[in-house]
Design a protein around this motif. Structure first.
Motif, PDB file in Angstrom:
ATOM      1  N   TYR A 131       5.904   6.202   1.300  1.00 56.26           N
ATOM      2  CA  TYR A 131       5.791   6.712  -0.073  1.00 56.26           C
ATOM      3  C   TYR A 131       7.097   6.537  -0.841  1.00 56.26           C
ATOM      4  O   TYR A 131       7.103   6.116  -1.994  1.00 56.26           O
ATOM      5  CB  TYR A 131       5.431   8.202  -0.083  1.00 56.26           C
ATOM      6  CG  TYR A 131       3.976   8.516   0.009  1.00 56.26           C
ATOM      7  CD1 TYR A 131       3.053   8.017  -0.907  1.00 56.26           C
ATOM      8  CD2 TYR A 131       3.497   9.361   1.000  1.00 56.26           C
ATOM      9  CE1 TYR A 131       1.715   8.335  -0.829  1.00 56.26           C
ATOM     10  CE2 TYR A 131       2.155   9.688   1.087  1.00 56.26           C
ATOM     11  CZ  TYR A 131       1.271   9.173   0.165  1.00 56.26           C
ATOM     12  OH  TYR A 131      -0.049   9.493   0.246  1.00 56.26           O
ATOM     13  N   GLN A 132       8.210   6.909  -0.211  1.00 57.06           N
ATOM     14  CA  GLN A 132       9.510   6.835  -0.869  1.00 57.06           C
ATOM     15  C   GLN A 132       9.798   5.408  -1.320  1.00 57.06           C
ATOM     16  O   GLN A 132      10.217   5.184  -2.457  1.00 57.06           O
ATOM     17  CB  GLN A 132      10.607   7.344   0.062  1.00 57.06           C
ATOM     18  CG  GLN A 132      11.964   7.376  -0.578  1.00 57.06           C
ATOM     19  CD  GLN A 132      13.024   7.931   0.370  1.00 57.06           C
ATOM     20  OE1 GLN A 132      12.768   8.179   1.549  1.00 57.06           O
ATOM     21  NE2 GLN A 132      14.215   8.136  -0.145  1.00 57.06           N
ATOM     22  N   GLU A 133       9.556   4.437  -0.444  1.00 58.92           N
ATOM     23  CA  GLU A 133       9.781   3.030  -0.803  1.00 58.92           C
ATOM     24  C   GLU A 133       8.856   2.601  -1.941  1.00 58.92           C
ATOM     25  O   GLU A 133       9.260   1.869  -2.840  1.00 58.92           O
ATOM     26  CB  GLU A 133       9.579   2.145   0.419  1.00 58.92           C
ATOM     27  CG  GLU A 133      10.657   2.317   1.467  1.00 58.92           C
ATOM     28  CD  GLU A 133      10.356   1.592   2.772  1.00 58.92           C
ATOM     29  OE1 GLU A 133       9.327   0.872   2.849  1.00 58.92           O
ATOM     30  OE2 GLU A 133      11.152   1.736   3.721  1.00 58.92           O
ATOM     31  N   ALA A 134       7.622   3.064  -1.903  1.00 57.27           N
ATOM     32  CA  ALA A 134       6.644   2.689  -2.936  1.00 57.27           C
ATOM     33  C   ALA A 134       7.036   3.245  -4.303  1.00 57.27           C
ATOM     34  O   ALA A 134       6.918   2.561  -5.321  1.00 57.27           O
ATOM     35  CB  ALA A 134       5.251   3.192  -2.553  1.00 57.27           C
ATOM     36  N   PHE A 135       7.523   4.479  -4.319  1.00 57.79           N
ATOM     37  CA  PHE A 135       7.834   5.128  -5.592  1.00 57.79           C
ATOM     38  C   PHE A 135       9.231   4.824  -6.114  1.00 57.79           C
ATOM     39  O   PHE A 135       9.588   5.240  -7.203  1.00 57.79           O
ATOM     40  CB  PHE A 135       7.577   6.631  -5.494  1.00 57.79           C
ATOM     41  CG  PHE A 135       6.112   6.954  -5.555  1.00 57.79           C
ATOM     42  CD1 PHE A 135       5.468   7.077  -6.778  1.00 57.79           C
ATOM     43  CD2 PHE A 135       5.360   7.094  -4.393  1.00 57.79           C
ATOM     44  CE1 PHE A 135       4.115   7.338  -6.842  1.00 57.79           C
ATOM     45  CE2 PHE A 135       4.008   7.353  -4.445  1.00 57.79           C
ATOM     46  CZ  PHE A 135       3.380   7.482  -5.677  1.00 57.79           C
ATOM     47  N   PRO A 142       6.290  -0.248 -11.752  1.00 54.03           N
ATOM     48  CA  PRO A 142       5.511   0.924 -11.359  1.00 54.03           C
ATOM     49  C   PRO A 142       5.456   1.052  -9.837  1.00 54.03           C
ATOM     50  O   PRO A 142       5.706   0.090  -9.122  1.00 54.03           O
ATOM     51  CB  PRO A 142       4.121   0.619 -11.925  1.00 54.03           C
ATOM     52  CG  PRO A 142       4.033  -0.868 -11.921  1.00 54.03           C
ATOM     53  CD  PRO A 142       5.433  -1.358 -12.194  1.00 54.03           C
ATOM     54  N   PRO A 143       5.107   2.243  -9.354  1.00 54.33           N
ATOM     55  CA  PRO A 143       5.002   2.433  -7.910  1.00 54.33           C
ATOM     56  C   PRO A 143       4.040   1.410  -7.299  1.00 54.33           C
ATOM     57  O   PRO A 143       3.045   1.042  -7.908  1.00 54.33           O
ATOM     58  CB  PRO A 143       4.433   3.844  -7.780  1.00 54.33           C
ATOM     59  CG  PRO A 143       4.853   4.522  -9.039  1.00 54.33           C
ATOM     60  CD  PRO A 143       4.813   3.460 -10.095  1.00 54.33           C
ATOM     61  N   ASP A 144       4.361   0.959  -6.097  1.00 54.17           N
ATOM     62  CA  ASP A 144       3.561  -0.076  -5.448  1.00 54.17           C
ATOM     63  C   ASP A 144       3.344   0.271  -3.984  1.00 54.17           C
ATOM     64  O   ASP A 144       4.287   0.251  -3.195  1.00 54.17           O
ATOM     65  CB  ASP A 144       4.256  -1.428  -5.570  1.00 54.17           C
ATOM     66  CG  ASP A 144       3.469  -2.567  -4.953  1.00 54.17           C
ATOM     67  OD1 ASP A 144       2.255  -2.406  -4.699  1.00 54.17           O
ATOM     68  OD2 ASP A 144       4.069  -3.631  -4.739  1.00 54.17           O
ATOM     69  N   LEU A 145       2.096   0.593  -3.637  1.00 50.09           N
ATOM     70  CA  LEU A 145       1.749   0.897  -2.254  1.00 50.09           C
ATOM     71  C   LEU A 145       1.419  -0.366  -1.463  1.00 50.09           C
ATOM     72  O   LEU A 145       1.044  -0.285  -0.312  1.00 50.09           O
ATOM     73  CB  LEU A 145       0.568   1.870  -2.201  1.00 50.09           C
ATOM     74  CG  LEU A 145       0.854   3.274  -2.730  1.00 50.09           C
ATOM     75  CD1 LEU A 145      -0.420   4.100  -2.779  1.00 50.09           C
ATOM     76  CD2 LEU A 145       1.899   3.964  -1.879  1.00 50.09           C
ATOM     77  N   ARG A 146       1.559  -1.522  -2.091  1.00 51.72           N
ATOM     78  CA  ARG A 146       1.341  -2.832  -1.466  1.00 51.72           C
ATOM     79  C   ARG A 146      -0.133  -3.045  -1.130  1.00 51.72           C
ATOM     80  O   ARG A 146      -1.002  -2.323  -1.598  1.00 51.72           O
ATOM     81  CB  ARG A 146       2.245  -3.024  -0.246  1.00 51.72           C
ATOM     82  CG  ARG A 146       3.717  -2.836  -0.591  1.00 51.72           C
ATOM     83  CD  ARG A 146       4.629  -3.124   0.527  1.00 51.72           C
ATOM     84  NE  ARG A 146       4.322  -2.354   1.724  1.00 51.72           N
ATOM     85  CZ  ARG A 146       5.181  -2.067   2.662  1.00 51.72           C
ATOM     86  NH1 ARG A 146       6.407  -2.457   2.555  1.00 51.72           N
ATOM     87  NH2 ARG A 146       4.837  -1.388   3.732  1.00 51.72           N
TER      88      ARG A 146
END
Length: 107
Positions: free
Chosen positions: A79-83, A87-91
């Protein structure tokens, strides 16, 4: 009566309700349970394909089932890497699955 063209009736998108059969168990990071847990998550997505059709949704939901132990720490880092991105990216689901497998089901 008008002789003009007739308009087609609008279609109504009636979404199928979510099937609760085979809801994945919470995962806490056991290497012994990793493959089975992943199969249960993917099966759940398959039987609810109209609801879980995007990679972002699949990843977000899977992370919600990672509730304790090493799995929770791993999910928090994910989550931390995504946010950190805008924009946030959960891949993609493929990326998530690969990362999960490398961490919890090493060859």
């Amino acid at each position: 009566m008008s002789g003009g063209p007739t308009q087609a009736q609008p279609t109504i998108d009636v979404s199928r309700p979510e099937l609760k059969a085979g809801v994945p168990q919470n995962y806490e990071g056991s290497i012994d349970d990793a493959e089975c847990w992943m199969h249960s998550v993917e099966t759940y997505f398959l039987i609810n394909l109209t609801i879980y059709s995007s990679d972002q949704t699949k990843v977000a939901v899977a992370l919600q089932y990672m509730t304790g132990g090493d799995a929770r720490i791993w999910a928090d880092t994910f989550y931390q890497e995504a946010f950190e991105k805008s924009p946030p990216d959960l891949r993609t689901w493929k990326d998530f699955r690969k990362s999960f497998t490398e961490s919890f089901h090493p060859a």
